[in-house]
Design an enzyme around this catalytic site. Structure first.
Site, short mmCIF file in Angstrom:
data_model
loop_
_atom_site.label_atom_id
_atom_site.label_comp_id
_atom_site.label_asym_id
_atom_site.label_seq_id
_atom_site.Cartn_x
_atom_site.Cartn_y
_atom_site.Cartn_z
N LYS A 29 61.83 67.96 -71.56
CA LYS A 29 61.86 68.30 -70.13
C LYS A 29 62.94 69.35 -69.86
O LYS A 29 63.78 69.63 -70.74
CB LYS A 29 62.09 67.02 -69.34
CG LYS A 29 60.93 66.01 -69.47
CD LYS A 29 61.22 64.74 -68.68
CE LYS A 29 60.03 63.80 -68.69
NZ LYS A 29 60.29 62.57 -67.89
N TYR A 69 50.99 64.33 -63.89
CA TYR A 69 51.55 63.08 -63.37
C TYR A 69 50.67 62.48 -62.26
O TYR A 69 51.18 61.74 -61.40
CB TYR A 69 52.97 63.32 -62.84
CG TYR A 69 54.02 63.39 -63.94
CD1 TYR A 69 54.17 62.36 -64.87
CD2 TYR A 69 54.89 64.49 -64.04
CE1 TYR A 69 55.14 62.41 -65.87
CE2 TYR A 69 55.88 64.54 -65.04
CZ TYR A 69 55.99 63.49 -65.94
OH TYR A 69 56.95 63.53 -66.93
N ARG A 105 56.75 56.54 -78.61
CA ARG A 105 57.35 55.82 -77.47
C ARG A 105 58.56 55.03 -77.95
O ARG A 105 59.55 54.90 -77.22
CB ARG A 105 56.32 54.88 -76.82
CG ARG A 105 55.13 55.58 -76.20
CD ARG A 105 55.46 56.31 -74.92
NE ARG A 105 55.85 55.41 -73.85
CZ ARG A 105 55.98 55.77 -72.58
NH1 ARG A 105 55.73 57.04 -72.21
NH2 ARG A 105 56.36 54.92 -71.67
N THR A 111 61.77 54.10 -70.26
CA THR A 111 61.73 55.14 -69.20
C THR A 111 63.10 55.33 -68.56
O THR A 111 63.55 56.47 -68.37
CB THR A 111 60.70 54.73 -68.12
OG1 THR A 111 59.43 54.57 -68.76
CG2 THR A 111 60.61 55.77 -67.02
N ARG A 122 66.26 58.65 -75.47
CA ARG A 122 66.80 58.39 -74.13
C ARG A 122 68.05 57.52 -74.20
O ARG A 122 68.96 57.66 -73.39
CB ARG A 122 65.73 57.76 -73.24
CG ARG A 122 64.65 58.77 -72.81
CD ARG A 122 63.49 58.07 -72.14
NE ARG A 122 62.50 58.99 -71.60
CZ ARG A 122 61.28 58.62 -71.25
NH1 ARG A 122 60.88 57.36 -71.38
NH2 ARG A 122 60.43 59.51 -70.76
N VAL A 129 67.10 57.81 -64.88
CA VAL A 129 65.64 57.89 -65.01
C VAL A 129 65.09 59.24 -64.53
O VAL A 129 64.09 59.75 -65.04
CB VAL A 129 64.95 56.70 -64.29
CG1 VAL A 129 65.10 56.77 -62.78
CG2 VAL A 129 63.50 56.59 -64.67
N ASN A 132 65.50 62.24 -67.74
CA ASN A 132 65.40 61.46 -68.98
C ASN A 132 64.89 62.24 -70.18
O ASN A 132 64.32 61.68 -71.12
CB ASN A 132 64.64 60.15 -68.75
CG ASN A 132 63.21 60.37 -68.29
OD1 ASN A 132 62.79 61.51 -68.11
ND2 ASN A 132 62.48 59.31 -68.11
N HIS A 135 59.22 63.65 -72.42
CA HIS A 135 57.97 62.96 -72.08
C HIS A 135 57.21 62.65 -73.36
O HIS A 135 57.19 63.46 -74.28
CB HIS A 135 57.08 63.86 -71.19
CG HIS A 135 55.68 63.33 -71.09
ND1 HIS A 135 55.34 62.34 -70.19
CD2 HIS A 135 54.56 63.59 -71.82
CE1 HIS A 135 54.05 62.04 -70.36
NE2 HIS A 135 53.56 62.77 -71.34
N GLU A 146 46.32 64.72 -71.99
CA GLU A 146 47.49 65.59 -71.84
C GLU A 146 47.43 66.77 -72.82
O GLU A 146 47.79 67.90 -72.46
CB GLU A 146 48.77 64.76 -72.03
CG GLU A 146 48.99 63.79 -70.88
CD GLU A 146 50.10 62.77 -71.12
OE1 GLU A 146 50.77 62.83 -72.17
OE2 GLU A 146 50.30 61.91 -70.24
#
Ligand code: IDP
Ligand code: MG
Length: 169
Positions: A29, A69, A105, A111, A122, A129, A132, A135, A146
Site C-alpha cells: 500500500k 474494496y 494471509r 488486519t 503487519r 489498521v 497497515n 493487501h 482481484e
C-alpha cells in the site's frame, strides 16, 4: 499454449514439481511504498518459496479502488480507505505457490496491526489498521477477481521455475 498445457498438467498432477498451484494478489500500500518496504515484502515472499508472476507500480484510480474494496462500501471507514489507497503509488503483485492464498494471509498477519503476531509483516512494520502496509487476497475467489481487476492476462508471466524441485516432494 505452453502455459496452457503446463497448467492442465499441473492441475492433473498437483504434487508434481513446478505445478502451477494457486495464485494470489498482493499490494504494498502507499505507506509501504513511502516507507521503502517494497523490498522487504518481496524478500519475505521469495524467501518462503513463492514465485512472482507479475509486479507493477500503480497509481490506482478511485474507480479501481472502489471496485477492489466493493465489499466494504457500507463501512464507516470506506471513504478514508479509498483516500489512503489513492495517496500514492502501490506495488501490485501476483504470487504463485502451494496454498499461497492462505499462506500469504499468515505472512501478512491480522488486519489490525495491534493484533498481528510479531514476525508477520503487519506485526513487524505497522501500528494502525488505517495504515497497515499491505493487501492480500482473502480467498481463492477474491484472488481470481482481484488479479483480473489489476492485471491484464498478458502481464502474468509464465516462466520456467528451476527451484520447484527443492520445495516439493
Ligand atoms: P484485510 O486487508 O486484512 O483483508 P479487510 O477487512 O478486508 O482487511 O479491510 C480492508 C482494509 O480496510 C484493511 O486492510 C484496512 O486498510 C482497512 N480497514 C479495515 N478495517 C478498518 C477500520 O476499522 N478502520 C480503518 N481502516 C480499516
Ligand atoms: Mg480483505
Amino acid at each position: 499454449m505452453i502455459c496452457l498445457v503446463l497448467t492442465i498438467f499441473a492441475n492433473l498432477f498437483p504434487a508434481a514439481p513446478g505445478a502451477a498451484q494457486e495464485r494470489t494478489f498482493l499490494a504494498v500500500k502507499p505507506d509501504g511504498v513511502q516507507r521503502r518496504l517494497v523490498g522487504e515484502v518481496v524478500r519475505r515472499f521469495e524467501r518462503k518459496g513463492f514465485k512472482l508472476v507479475a509486479l507493477k507500480l500503480v497509481q490506482a484510480s478511485e474507480e479501481l479502488l472502489r471496485e477492489h474494496y466493493a465489499e466494504l462500501r457500507g463501512r464507516p471507514f470506506f471513504g478514508r480507505l479509498i483516500e489512503y489507497m489513492r495517496s500514492g503509488p502501490v506495488v501490485a503483485m501476483v504470487w504463485q505457490g502451494l496454498d499461497v492464498v492462505r499462506a500469504s494471509r499468515m505472512l501478512i498477519g491480522a488486519t489490525d496491526p495491534a493484533d498481528a503476531s510479531p514476525g508477520t509483516i503487519r506485526g513487524d512494520f505497522c501500528v494502525e489498521v488505517g495504515k497497515n502496509v499491505i493487501h492480500g487476497s482473502d480467498s481463492l475467489e477474491s484472488a481470481r477477481q482481484e488479479i483480473a481487476l489489476w492485471f491484464r492476462a498478458d502481464e502474468l508471466l509464465c516462466w520456467e521455475d528451476s527451484f520447484g524441485h527443492w520445495l516439493h516432494e
